[in-house]
Motif scaffolding. Structure first.
Motif, PDB file in Angstrom:
ATOM      1  N   PHE A 162       0.797  -1.227   0.000  1.00 59.57           N
ATOM      2  CA  PHE A 162       0.000   0.000   0.000  1.00 59.57           C
ATOM      3  C   PHE A 162       0.828   1.276   0.000  1.00 59.57           C
ATOM      4  O   PHE A 162       0.287   2.372   0.085  1.00 59.57           O
ATOM      5  N   SER A 163       2.161   1.173  -0.103  1.00 56.87           N
ATOM      6  CA  SER A 163       3.000   2.359  -0.094  1.00 56.87           C
ATOM      7  C   SER A 163       4.114   2.189  -1.131  1.00 56.87           C
ATOM      8  O   SER A 163       3.985   1.382  -2.052  1.00 56.87           O
ATOM      9  N   ILE A 164       5.188   2.938  -0.972  1.00 55.82           N
ATOM     10  CA  ILE A 164       6.292   2.896  -1.920  1.00 55.82           C
ATOM     11  C   ILE A 164       7.402   1.997  -1.372  1.00 55.82           C
ATOM     12  O   ILE A 164       7.450   1.716  -0.173  1.00 55.82           O
ATOM     13  N   PRO A 165       8.318   1.519  -2.215  1.00 54.24           N
ATOM     14  CA  PRO A 165       9.452   0.726  -1.731  1.00 54.24           C
ATOM     15  C   PRO A 165      10.287   1.512  -0.722  1.00 54.24           C
ATOM     16  O   PRO A 165      10.417   2.731  -0.819  1.00 54.24           O
ATOM     17  N   SER A 166      10.874   0.805   0.231  1.00 56.79           N
ATOM     18  CA  SER A 166      11.697   1.480   1.231  1.00 56.79           C
ATOM     19  C   SER A 166      12.877   2.197   0.583  1.00 56.79           C
ATOM     20  O   SER A 166      13.337   3.233   1.084  1.00 56.79           O
ATOM     21  N   GLN A 167      13.356   1.670  -0.538  1.00 56.43           N
ATOM     22  CA  GLN A 167      14.467   2.334  -1.238  1.00 56.43           C
ATOM     23  C   GLN A 167      14.058   3.733  -1.703  1.00 56.43           C
ATOM     24  O   GLN A 167      14.837   4.684  -1.625  1.00 56.43           O
ATOM     25  N   LEU A 168      12.823   3.853  -2.202  1.00 60.74           N
ATOM     26  CA  LEU A 168      12.338   5.150  -2.664  1.00 60.74           C
ATOM     27  C   LEU A 168      12.041   6.067  -1.488  1.00 60.74           C
ATOM     28  O   LEU A 168      12.285   7.278  -1.556  1.00 60.74           O
TER      29      LEU A 168
ATOM     30  N   ALA B 130       5.859   6.823 -12.686  1.00 62.39           N
ATOM     31  CA  ALA B 130       5.388   5.570 -13.294  1.00 62.39           C
ATOM     32  C   ALA B 130       4.909   4.673 -12.161  1.00 62.39           C
ATOM     33  O   ALA B 130       5.700   4.102 -11.418  1.00 62.39           O
ATOM     34  N   SER B 131       3.599   4.593 -12.022  1.00 63.39           N
ATOM     35  CA  SER B 131       2.981   3.873 -10.913  1.00 63.39           C
ATOM     36  C   SER B 131       2.521   2.498 -11.378  1.00 63.39           C
ATOM     37  O   SER B 131       1.803   2.382 -12.378  1.00 63.39           O
ATOM     38  N   ALA B 132       2.941   1.468 -10.651  1.00 62.27           N
ATOM     39  CA  ALA B 132       2.525   0.099 -10.982  1.00 62.27           C
ATOM     40  C   ALA B 132       1.977  -0.552  -9.719  1.00 62.27           C
ATOM     41  O   ALA B 132       2.610  -0.486  -8.664  1.00 62.27           O
ATOM     42  N   ARG B 133       0.795  -1.177  -9.848  1.00 65.86           N
ATOM     43  CA  ARG B 133       0.208  -1.817  -8.670  1.00 65.86           C
ATOM     44  C   ARG B 133      -0.716  -2.955  -9.066  1.00 65.86           C
ATOM     45  O   ARG B 133      -1.355  -2.922 -10.122  1.00 65.86           O
ATOM     46  N   GLY B 134      -0.753  -3.951  -8.207  1.00 65.46           N
ATOM     47  CA  GLY B 134      -1.482  -5.164  -8.545  1.00 65.46           C
ATOM     48  C   GLY B 134      -2.982  -5.016  -8.514  1.00 65.46           C
ATOM     49  O   GLY B 134      -3.694  -5.606  -9.322  1.00 65.46           O
ATOM     50  N   GLY B 135      -3.498  -4.222  -7.581  1.00 68.74           N
ATOM     51  CA  GLY B 135      -4.933  -4.018  -7.464  1.00 68.74           C
ATOM     52  C   GLY B 135      -5.382  -2.730  -8.118  1.00 68.74           C
ATOM     53  O   GLY B 135      -4.602  -2.048  -8.787  1.00 68.74           O
ATOM     54  N   VAL B 136      -6.639  -2.385  -7.910  1.00 73.37           N
ATOM     55  CA  VAL B 136      -7.221  -1.158  -8.446  1.00 73.37           C
ATOM     56  C   VAL B 136      -7.550  -0.250  -7.265  1.00 73.37           C
ATOM     57  O   VAL B 136      -8.290  -0.636  -6.351  1.00 73.37           O
ATOM     58  N   TYR B 137      -7.011   0.961  -7.302  1.00 72.31           N
ATOM     59  CA  TYR B 137      -7.143   1.881  -6.172  1.00 72.31           C
ATOM     60  C   TYR B 137      -7.735   3.219  -6.593  1.00 72.31           C
ATOM     61  O   TYR B 137      -7.743   4.162  -5.791  1.00 72.31           O
TER      62      TYR B 137
ATOM     63  N   THR C 222       5.309  20.643  -8.177  1.00 71.07           N
ATOM     64  CA  THR C 222       3.855  20.521  -8.250  1.00 71.07           C
ATOM     65  C   THR C 222       3.351  20.117  -9.637  1.00 71.07           C
ATOM     66  O   THR C 222       2.186  19.748  -9.790  1.00 71.07           O
ATOM     67  N   ASP C 223       4.225  20.194 -10.632  1.00 70.04           N
ATOM     68  CA  ASP C 223       3.854  19.786 -11.997  1.00 70.04           C
ATOM     69  C   ASP C 223       4.147  18.291 -12.123  1.00 70.04           C
ATOM     70  O   ASP C 223       5.232  17.887 -12.549  1.00 70.04           O
ATOM     71  N   VAL C 224       3.193  17.466 -11.715  1.00 71.08           N
ATOM     72  CA  VAL C 224       3.391  16.022 -11.616  1.00 71.08           C
ATOM     73  C   VAL C 224       2.356  15.299 -12.470  1.00 71.08           C
ATOM     74  O   VAL C 224       1.151  15.555 -12.357  1.00 71.08           O
ATOM     75  N   THR C 225       2.821  14.411 -13.330  1.00 72.67           N
ATOM     76  CA  THR C 225       1.948  13.555 -14.137  1.00 72.67           C
ATOM     77  C   THR C 225       2.154  12.112 -13.703  1.00 72.67           C
ATOM     78  O   THR C 225       3.289  11.643 -13.634  1.00 72.67           O
ATOM     79  N   ILE C 226       1.049  11.429 -13.419  1.00 68.79           N
ATOM     80  CA  ILE C 226       1.129  10.017 -13.041  1.00 68.79           C
ATOM     81  C   ILE C 226       0.768   9.146 -14.237  1.00 68.79           C
ATOM     82  O   ILE C 226      -0.303   9.299 -14.827  1.00 68.79           O
ATOM     83  N   ILE C 227       1.684   8.277 -14.605  1.00 60.44           N
ATOM     84  CA  ILE C 227       1.448   7.270 -15.635  1.00 60.44           C
ATOM     85  C   ILE C 227       1.169   5.968 -14.877  1.00 60.44           C
ATOM     86  O   ILE C 227       2.060   5.410 -14.259  1.00 60.44           O
ATOM     87  N   ARG C 228      -0.061   5.504 -14.916  1.00 58.36           N
ATOM     88  CA  ARG C 228      -0.479   4.431 -14.019  1.00 58.36           C
ATOM     89  C   ARG C 228      -0.817   3.145 -14.765  1.00 58.36           C
ATOM     90  O   ARG C 228      -1.554   3.158 -15.752  1.00 58.36           O
ATOM     91  N   ALA C 229      -0.290   2.038 -14.223  1.00 54.39           N
ATOM     92  CA  ALA C 229      -0.717   0.705 -14.663  1.00 54.39           C
ATOM     93  C   ALA C 229      -1.159  -0.038 -13.410  1.00 54.39           C
ATOM     94  O   ALA C 229      -0.340  -0.418 -12.577  1.00 54.39           O
ATOM     95  N   GLU C 230      -2.465  -0.208 -13.254  1.00 52.74           N
ATOM     96  CA  GLU C 230      -2.964  -0.900 -12.062  1.00 52.74           C
ATOM     97  C   GLU C 230      -3.841  -2.081 -12.466  1.00 52.74           C
ATOM     98  O   GLU C 230      -4.209  -2.233 -13.624  1.00 52.74           O
ATOM     99  N   GLY C 231      -4.141  -2.923 -11.502  1.00 49.86           N
ATOM    100  CA  GLY C 231      -4.852  -4.160 -11.794  1.00 49.86           C
ATOM    101  C   GLY C 231      -3.946  -5.202 -12.411  1.00 49.86           C
ATOM    102  O   GLY C 231      -4.410  -6.116 -13.104  1.00 49.86           O
ATOM    103  N   LEU C 232      -2.633  -5.084 -12.152  1.00 49.07           N
ATOM    104  CA  LEU C 232      -1.668  -5.965 -12.806  1.00 49.07           C
ATOM    105  C   LEU C 232      -1.744  -7.405 -12.311  1.00 49.07           C
ATOM    106  O   LEU C 232      -1.264  -8.317 -12.994  1.00 49.07           O
TER     107      LEU C 232
END
Length: 203
Positions: A98-104, A137-144, A170-180
């Motif tokens: 539910f969050s980001i990798p600890s490395q990030l 570049a957001s990747a996640r297994g479920g749909v949120y 503040t100029d941020v674009t999210i490229i999302r792949a979810e439901g993977l």
């Protein structure tokens, strides 16, 4: 000359969707800005240590207590230099628990420094990193997204967007792949949609 900061944090290597998407985003930026310079940070191969009492002691003017700490502080300083030099920031951010990798998260900790990337004023905090464009570049297994019952569990995109805004990006674009993780068809559809969004980037 445009400088692109390319950051990856997935532990999945060649199997990573977020890594594949950041590579395409960078390629798209290079197509738009052929003379751009790319600065690459793989936070899995080149990760900073988690913050400790020894780090805080140095931040407050204390001595560097070991060569390992000195080397790690140099890595953190380089992260900051990367950030200020970049015009475009491309961040690969898979969702882990539910969050980001600890490395990030470690990278965020090193670039969130009072007096450098933000400051406190009588009107509240002010971000000092301005004039930059960020792609996540957001990747996640479920749909949120949307009315998904999982939406309240998204501490990945919301965290990164807020952390970047706090330092002035503040100029941020999210490229999302979810439901993977919801089957082959869902995964293929999500990746195709993300790639179409990347292909449509115009600047």
């Amino acid at each position: 000359m445009t400088t692109i900061l390319h950051i990856d944090s997935s532990i999945l290597g060649g199997y990573s969707v977020s890594r594949a998407l950041t590579a395409e985003i960078v390629d798209r930026q290079l197509a738009l800005h052929p003379h751009a310079q790319v600065v690459r940070r793989d936070l899995v191969k080149d990760a900073a240590l988690h913050l400790s009492d020894a780090h805080l002691a140095v931040f407050q003017g204390g001595a560097i207590s070991s060569p390992a700490l000195g080397q790690d502080l140099a890595v953190g300083s380089a992260y900051m230099d990367d950030l200020f030099a970049a015009d475009v920031i491309v961040i690969g951010a898979p969702m882990y628990n539910f969050s980001i990798p600890s490395q990030l998260k470690g990278w965020v900790d090193r670039i969130s420094v009072a007096g450098r990337t933000f400051r406190y004023t009588d009107k509240g905090p002010e971000g000092l990193v301005k004039g930059k464009k960020a792609y996540i570049a957001s990747a996640r297994g479920g749909v949120y997204t949307g009315d998904s019952p999982m939406a309240t569990l998204d501490h990945q995109e919301t965290y990164l967007r807020n952390a970047l805004a706090f330092i002035g990006v503040t100029d941020v674009t999210i490229i999302r792949a979810e439901g993977l993780s919801l089957g082959d068809e869902s995964k293929a559809s999500a990746i195709a949609a993300a790639k179409a969004q990347i292909a449509a980037i115009a600047a």
